[in-house]
Design a protein around this motif. Structure first.
Motif, PDB file in Angstrom:
ATOM      1  N   ILE A   1       0.847  -1.272  -0.086  1.00 11.98           N
ATOM      2  CA  ILE A   1       0.143   0.005  -0.022  1.00 11.98           C
ATOM      3  C   ILE A   1       0.715   1.129   0.048  1.00 11.98           C
ATOM      4  O   ILE A   1       0.568   2.178  -0.785  1.00 11.98           O
ATOM      5  N   THR A   2       1.821   1.292   0.870  1.00 12.64           N
ATOM      6  CA  THR A   2       2.734   2.394   0.769  1.00 12.64           C
ATOM      7  C   THR A   2       3.523   2.810  -0.413  1.00 12.64           C
ATOM      8  O   THR A   2       3.488   3.966  -0.925  1.00 12.64           O
ATOM      9  N   GLN A   3       3.945   1.790  -0.912  1.00  7.13           N
ATOM     10  CA  GLN A   3       4.451   1.945  -2.413  1.00  7.13           C
ATOM     11  C   GLN A   3       3.462   2.307  -3.471  1.00  7.13           C
ATOM     12  O   GLN A   3       3.785   3.106  -4.237  1.00  7.13           O
ATOM     13  N   ALA A   4       2.274   1.822  -3.608  1.00  4.78           N
ATOM     14  CA  ALA A   4       1.310   2.244  -4.223  1.00  4.78           C
ATOM     15  C   ALA A   4       0.805   3.481  -4.098  1.00  4.78           C
ATOM     16  O   ALA A   4       0.750   4.297  -5.138  1.00  4.78           O
ATOM     17  N   VAL A   5       0.954   3.928  -2.892  1.00  2.08           N
ATOM     18  CA  VAL A   5       0.560   5.480  -2.452  1.00  2.08           C
ATOM     19  C   VAL A   5       1.739   6.456  -3.155  1.00  2.08           C
ATOM     20  O   VAL A   5       1.365   7.433  -3.717  1.00  2.08           O
ATOM     21  N   GLU A   6       2.671   6.093  -3.031  1.00  3.61           N
ATOM     22  CA  GLU A   6       4.052   6.760  -3.535  1.00  3.61           C
ATOM     23  C   GLU A   6       3.640   6.892  -5.125  1.00  3.61           C
ATOM     24  O   GLU A   6       3.977   7.927  -5.824  1.00  3.61           O
ATOM     25  N   ILE A   7       3.320   5.679  -5.786  1.00  2.00           N
ATOM     26  CA  ILE A   7       3.262   5.768  -7.229  1.00  2.00           C
ATOM     27  C   ILE A   7       1.923   6.816  -7.632  1.00  2.00           C
ATOM     28  O   ILE A   7       2.016   7.617  -8.603  1.00  2.00           O
ATOM     29  N   TYR A   8       0.924   6.676  -6.773  1.00  2.00           N
ATOM     30  CA  TYR A   8      -0.234   7.323  -6.693  1.00  2.00           C
ATOM     31  C   TYR A   8      -0.034   9.003  -7.001  1.00  2.00           C
ATOM     32  O   TYR A   8      -0.430   9.538  -7.749  1.00  2.00           O
ATOM     33  N   LYS A   9       0.839   9.330  -5.784  1.00  2.54           N
ATOM     34  CA  LYS A   9       1.460  10.629  -5.715  1.00  2.54           C
ATOM     35  C   LYS A   9       1.831  11.053  -6.946  1.00  2.54           C
ATOM     36  O   LYS A   9       1.962  12.288  -7.603  1.00  2.54           O
ATOM     37  N   ILE A  10       2.950  10.283  -7.449  1.00  2.00           N
ATOM     38  CA  ILE A  10       3.756  10.734  -8.690  1.00  2.00           C
ATOM     39  C   ILE A  10       2.889  10.935  -9.782  1.00  2.00           C
ATOM     40  O   ILE A  10       2.871  11.845 -10.686  1.00  2.00           O
ATOM     41  N   LEU A  11       1.913  10.006 -10.041  1.00  2.00           N
ATOM     42  CA  LEU A  11       0.996  10.085 -11.054  1.00  2.00           C
ATOM     43  C   LEU A  11       0.097  11.171 -11.182  1.00  2.00           C
ATOM     44  O   LEU A  11      -0.055  11.732 -12.106  1.00  2.00           O
ATOM     45  N   ARG A  12      -0.195  11.688  -9.939  1.00  2.00           N
ATOM     46  CA  ARG A  12      -1.105  12.734  -9.727  1.00  2.00           C
ATOM     47  C   ARG A  12      -0.331  14.104 -10.143  1.00  2.00           C
ATOM     48  O   ARG A  12      -0.897  15.101 -10.215  1.00  2.00           O
ATOM     49  N   SER A  13       1.052  14.090  -9.920  1.00  2.00           N
ATOM     50  CA  SER A  13       1.853  15.036 -10.095  1.00  2.00           C
ATOM     51  C   SER A  13       2.447  15.220 -11.399  1.00  2.00           C
ATOM     52  O   SER A  13       3.342  16.183 -12.042  1.00  2.00           O
TER      53      SER A  13
ATOM     54  N   GLU B   1      -2.996   8.834   2.387  1.00  2.00           N
ATOM     55  CA  GLU B   1      -2.899   8.505   3.833  1.00  2.00           C
ATOM     56  C   GLU B   1      -2.355   7.187   3.945  1.00  2.00           C
ATOM     57  O   GLU B   1      -3.196   6.403   4.066  1.00  2.00           O
ATOM     58  N   VAL B   2      -1.107   6.943   4.424  1.00  2.00           N
ATOM     59  CA  VAL B   2      -0.676   5.559   4.473  1.00  2.00           C
ATOM     60  C   VAL B   2      -1.105   5.076   5.944  1.00  2.00           C
ATOM     61  O   VAL B   2      -1.215   5.726   6.811  1.00  2.00           O
TER      62      VAL B   2
END
Length: 459
Positions: A306-318, A402-403
């Motif tokens: 989940i933590t790694q996916a959240v980081e990818i999600y943030k990069i995708l959004r930016s 939010e992790v």
């Protein structure tokens, strides 16, 4: 280049400039970047298959943007797409008759394009038929014509092996994978990876070996009970060691590969790390799949996914949209690890978070559709949890970014007799049809309950 009409030229340019940059996904693919274009320039069957795929990809992109009431435009696209599909199939007839290496190459390339063409349309059964035919032909070519010795043929075989692995991770049964993968994708230890594609090939090999070992254990457990044989335990130990070696090699290669960025360039590395975490859980549990509570030991690893996916999600959004793959790719992305997490982790917050990430942006990854995966998982969670948490205070309105923290993981553990196993999805052959979730659960009296739910594949 073969002679084509102005209309065909427009669709070919779409495929060349749009589809070719999006369909391969985040990893380099010689099959898409070189082989398909080369074959389409001289082989009518491949050219028409490419035009059909380009047409369905263009339709998908434009459907997102189309104004309502423009069905006439899409009817014409549908007609063009089906004409090209028919021409591609007809164009393969001389190659079926020729029975030589060059003709088999053309047939295999066209077959792979047909598979993705059908998956992109949501015609999963038709895509599965093409895949089975391609696997049988690849098996024949590998054993009879020795295709795997040539770089071109290695690219074709690698594309089939990757597609087979993708389908297997979704729990779909296919044939002939063992014969085409053995010897073609062996794990080869190295001090450093020269490219991320090399690292991906080796990780694919270990994932495939883990899946093969699980299937072998499930077959032999019928005769030996739940205890795996010494041979299976030894095989598991080897994969475990190699998976650890793979991670050390990846870390040793970081500086040379230049992966420390927060842009689209870092996606391949981040996805490799994500898949390694999933692979670790798969390897550790592959000989104990009958006991669902074994996954409770890996909560920390599921949190890591989940933590790694959240980081990818943030990069995708930016990241600007044109710098990362479109809504449809032929290769795998983050759907399989998130799907696996929501299905196997019984910590409510973690599995709900995985589903939220999947639902944050609709896209397809080969056979994987994020909407369908989300629908399957929501139903699977509802079947398992039911009213178990009705007296608990649960807040599922947390932000995706939010992790999970320690206090988010304190709900009571879902009892083993609430949990389902052998979750499979019967895929539809048309986007208007419903998929079916099938699973089983052991009741308190020891008997097994078969559960089936119809799902909306077009959510």
């Amino acid at each position: 280049m073969l002679k084509i009409t102005p209309e065909e030229q427009r669709y070919f340019e779409w495929f060349h400039h749009r589809s070719m940059t999006k369909l391969p996904g985040v990893f380099d693919s010689r099959f898409w970047s070189t082989l398909v274009l080369q074959a389409s320039s001289k082989e009518p069957a491949v050219l028409h298959a490419v035009l059909a795929l380009g047409a369905v990809h263009r339709r998908e992109v434009l459907e997102v943007e189309r104004p309502r009431g423009r069905c006439d435009v899409f009817d014409k696209q549908e007609q063009f797409m089906l004409r090209q599909y028919s021409k591609a199939i007809s164009g393969l007839q001389p190659h079926f008759m020729a029975q030589n290496k060059e003709s088999w190459r053309v047939t295999l390339i066209a077959c792979l394009i047909f598979v993705f063409f059908e998956y992109l349309r949501g015609h999963y059964k038709a895509g599965g038929i093409h895949l089975q035919s391609g696997l049988r032909l690849a098996d024949h070519c590998k054993s009879i014509l020795k295709l795997s010795d040539d770089p071109i043929d290695k690219s074709i075989m690698e594309a089939f092996i990757r597609l087979q692995l993708q389908v297997q991770m979704f729990g779909q049964i296919t044939e002939h994978i063992h014969s085409i993968s053995q010897g073609s994708n062996l794990y080869c230890p190295t001090i450093k990876f020269c490219t991320l594609s090399e690292a991906r090939q080796q990780l694919d090999c270990l994932l495939q070996r883990s899946i093969d070992l699980t299937q072998l254990y499930n077959q032999t457990a019928v005769y030996t009970g739940d205890s795996p044989s010494p041979e299976l335990l030894k095989a598991q130990s080897h994969i475990r060691v190699q998976l650890g070696d793979w991670l050390q090699t990846l870390k040793a290669s970081e500086m040379d590969l230049g992966v420390h960025t927060d842009t689209g360039d870092c996606f391949p590395y981040r996805f490799l790390s994500l898949y390694h975490t999933m692979a670790y859980i798969m390897v550790e549990t592959c000989l104990d799949t009958a006991r669902e509570f074994i996954y409770d030991r890996f909560t920390t690893n599921f949190v890591s996914i989940i933590t790694q996916a959240v980081e990818i999600y943030k990069i995708l959004r930016s990241t600007p949209a044109d710098l990362f793959p479109s809504h449809s790719t032929a290769d795998i992305g983050w759907i399989p690890p998130l799907y696996y997490t929501a299905l196997k982790c019984r910590v409510h917050r973690i599995r709900v978070h995985a589903v939220k990430i999947l639902g944050s942006d609709w896209h397809k990854e080969g056979i994987w559709d994020s909407k369908l995966a989300e629908s399957v998982l929501r139903e699977a969670i509802e079947i398992e949890e039911g009213e178990f948490y009705q007296d608990c205070r649960i807040d599922d309105n947390f932000p995706i970014s939010e992790v999970p923290k320690a206090h988010d993981l304190t709900l009571p553990v879902l009892p083993d007799y609430y949990r389902t196993s052998d979750v499979t999805v019967v895929l539809p052959n048309d986007p208007s049809e419903k998929a079916e979730l099938v699973c089983r659960r052991q009741r308190g009296d020891g008997n097994w309950e078969l559960i089936s739910r119809r799902l909306d594949a077009t959510l």
